[in-house]
Write an enzyme that holds these catalytic residues in place. Structure first.
Site, mmCIF file in Angstrom:
data_model
loop_
_atom_site.group_PDB
_atom_site.id
_atom_site.type_symbol
_atom_site.label_atom_id
_atom_site.label_comp_id
_atom_site.label_asym_id
_atom_site.label_seq_id
_atom_site.Cartn_x
_atom_site.Cartn_y
_atom_site.Cartn_z
ATOM 1 N N GLN A 23 10.303 22.976 43.886
ATOM 2 C CA GLN A 23 10.325 21.534 44.148
ATOM 3 C C GLN A 23 11.746 20.985 44.206
ATOM 4 O OE1 GLN A 23 7.882 19.378 41.400
ATOM 5 N NE2 GLN A 23 8.093 17.464 42.481
ATOM 6 N N ALA A 50 20.027 25.692 44.408
ATOM 7 C CA ALA A 50 20.497 25.179 45.701
ATOM 8 C C ALA A 50 21.996 24.867 45.656
ATOM 9 C CB ALA A 50 19.693 23.945 46.096
ATOM 10 N N THR A 103 16.000 23.292 37.769
ATOM 11 C CA THR A 103 16.280 24.684 38.116
ATOM 12 C C THR A 103 16.494 24.846 39.618
ATOM 13 O OG1 THR A 103 14.962 25.358 36.214
ATOM 14 C CG2 THR A 103 15.500 27.073 37.785
ATOM 15 N N CYS A 104 15.711 24.142 40.415
ATOM 16 C CA CYS A 104 15.855 24.222 41.876
ATOM 17 C C CYS A 104 17.204 23.641 42.310
ATOM 18 C CB CYS A 104 14.706 23.501 42.568
ATOM 19 S SG CYS A 104 13.112 24.281 42.261
ATOM 20 N N THR A 105 17.648 22.599 41.641
ATOM 21 C CA THR A 105 18.936 21.989 41.950
ATOM 22 C C THR A 105 20.072 22.960 41.618
ATOM 23 O OG1 THR A 105 18.055 19.767 41.589
ATOM 24 C CG2 THR A 105 20.456 20.015 41.461
#
Length: 149
Positions: free
Chosen positions: A38, A48, A43-45
């Site tokens: 998401q 990325a 964690t995704c940030t």
């Protein structure tokens, strides 16, 4: 799930700017397709941003990058704009690409079982053949994991 030796699935997705991205146009250069659960979550940030921070090294190694999640175009646009990512993010709301790569799986968090995207990175050669699958992605060192292959 896609495995080493598999061909890049045919797909067309919509990026953060509402533009179509076709897999057929990605052949000819090494390709990294990373799936994340998401946009704008911690964690995704981290993942990325790590890829973004190391983009020039990845580019020097001949890679092009493409991020995919089930978020809306608007969420992808906000995520992309906030961090000025140098690569496209695909909004795969209908999970067409997610399903083709086989990353929509059962997950468990805090004892709850649910279906979701399993954070996975796929690496393809110039001919569109999968050369590596990173199933245990470490968000803080995602670029290093790609380069060490």
């Amino acid at each position: 799930m896609l495995k080493v030796g598999d061909k890049l699935p045919e797909f067309e997705g919509i990026n953060q700017d509402g533009e179509a991205i076709a897999s057929s146009k990605l052949i000819g250069k090494k390709l990294v397709v990373f799936f994340y659960p998401q946009a704008s979550t911690p964690t995704c940030t981290v993942e990325a941003c790590n890829l973004s921070d190391n983009y020039s090294m990845l580019e020097k190694a001949g890679f092009q990058l493409l991020g995919v999640s089930g978020d809306s175009i608007k969420k992808q646009k906000n995520f992309h704009s906030k961090f000025a990512f140098p690569y496209d993010l695909i909004a795969d709301e209908n999970r067409d690409i997610i399903e083709k790569f086989g990353v929509w799986k059962e997950k468990k968090t805090f004892g709850k079982t649910y279906m979701g995207i399993v954070r996975t990175t796929f690496i393809f050669d110039e001919k569109g053949i999968c050369t590596r699958v990173i199933e245990k992605v470490t968000s803080k060192t995602a670029a290093e994991q790609i380069l060490e292959g």
